[in-house]
Design a protein around this motif. Structure first.
Motif, PDB file in Angstrom:
ATOM      1  N   ILE A   2       0.865  -1.177   0.000  1.00  0.00           N
ATOM      2  CA  ILE A   2       0.000   0.000   0.000  1.00  0.00           C
ATOM      3  C   ILE A   2       0.901   1.225   0.000  1.00  0.00           C
ATOM      4  N   VAL A   3       0.568   2.204  -0.831  1.00  0.00           N
ATOM      5  CA  VAL A   3       1.367   3.430  -0.899  1.00  0.00           C
ATOM      6  C   VAL A   3       0.483   4.619  -0.540  1.00  0.00           C
ATOM      7  N   VAL A   4       0.902   5.378   0.454  1.00  0.00           N
ATOM      8  CA  VAL A   4       0.222   6.615   0.838  1.00  0.00           C
ATOM      9  C   VAL A   4       1.277   7.705   0.882  1.00  0.00           C
ATOM     10  N   ASP A  11       1.437  -4.963   3.130  1.00  0.00           N
ATOM     11  CA  ASP A  11       0.042  -5.404   3.168  1.00  0.00           C
ATOM     12  C   ASP A  11      -0.352  -5.949   4.534  1.00  0.00           C
ATOM     13  N   GLU A  12       0.611  -6.546   5.235  1.00  0.00           N
ATOM     14  CA  GLU A  12       0.311  -7.151   6.539  1.00  0.00           C
ATOM     15  C   GLU A  12      -0.203  -6.133   7.546  1.00  0.00           C
ATOM     16  N   ALA A 189      -6.469   0.644   3.245  1.00  0.00           N
ATOM     17  CA  ALA A 189      -6.462  -0.661   3.908  1.00  0.00           C
ATOM     18  C   ALA A 189      -7.826  -1.328   3.807  1.00  0.00           C
ATOM     19  N   THR A 190      -8.877  -0.548   3.950  1.00  0.00           N
ATOM     20  CA  THR A 190     -10.239  -1.081   3.838  1.00  0.00           C
ATOM     21  C   THR A 190     -10.498  -1.599   2.432  1.00  0.00           C
ATOM     22  N   GLU A 191     -10.065  -0.827   1.433  1.00  0.00           N
ATOM     23  CA  GLU A 191     -10.223  -1.248   0.032  1.00  0.00           C
ATOM     24  C   GLU A 191      -9.408  -2.498  -0.250  1.00  0.00           C
ATOM     25  N   TYR A 192      -8.199  -2.569   0.303  1.00  0.00           N
ATOM     26  CA  TYR A 192      -7.339  -3.731   0.107  1.00  0.00           C
ATOM     27  C   TYR A 192      -7.995  -4.968   0.710  1.00  0.00           C
TER      28      TYR A 192
END
Length: 198
Positions: A2-4, A11-12, A189-192
């Motif tokens: 995930i990139v912000v 991902d963990e 994170a929710t989307e992932y």
């Protein structure tokens, strides 16, 4: 991944679940490790400036070690770190055990008592996330790295309570990167997690 903004997040951190269980681990992360807690350059002056205020929370052995070694020391692998009592896998000099055997941070105790306005080193606050800045300083990386045995109770409690790592660590993530960053991470994170369940 995930990139912000300019932060690469494993991902963990979105997927794994974790809630510290101090009654079982006894704050062992303040003791178990290859060195003391890593310190950011901006934290070094704080360690010096706040020392006299947190000194009453320290044991005589810790005071003696700090006054012998310094408020922080340099480690060839980890850079500036807090000193420990003795060598590796020894308690941080800023840690003390309460009546239950749980290690408490002198900085955090002083913060909770309203004596100082700084809670503790950000690396301690982030654990079990290990946060590092890239060599050129143009990005950060956040990885989930719990200790296999020590953190087993926290992993079990996190699963029981269904609390993702990043939600458990909302306070330090917000402290380091700001509320907008945390909200963007929460959305990503929710989307992932939603996509992975499909």
């Amino acid at each position: 991944m995930i990139v912000v903004d300019n932060v690469l997040i494993s991902d963990e951190i979105a997927e794994a679940q974790f809630v510290c269980d101090l009654n079982k681990c006894k704050g062992g992360c303040c003791e178990e490790g290859d060195a003391g807690a890593p310190l950011e350059d901006a934290e070094l002056d704080l360690m010096v400036d706040l020392y006299e205020k947190i000194k009453p929370y320290l044991t005589p052995a810790s005071v003696a070690e700090i006054e012998r070694k310094g408020k922080y020391v340099y480690h060839k692998e980890f850079g500036w770190v807090t000193p420990t009592l003795g060598g590796d896998n020894e308690i941080c000099v800023y840690g003390t055990r309460d009546e239950k055997g749980i290690i408490k941070c002198a900085f955090e105790q002083a913060y909770n008592d309203g004596v100082i306005g700084w809670k503790k080193p950000i690396s301690c606050h982030f654990f079990p996330i290990i946060q590092k800045t890239g060599r050129k300083g143009d990005y950060d990386r956040m990885n989930y790295e719990p200790r296999p045995t020590l953190c087993s109770p926290a992993c079990s409690l996190g699963k029981k309570l269904k609390v993702p790592v990043y939600k458990f660590l909302k306070e330090p993530i917000t402290r380091k990167y700001g509320e907008d960053f945390y909200n963007a991470l929460d959305k990503a994170a929710t989307e992932y997690y939603t996509a992975k369940k499909k």
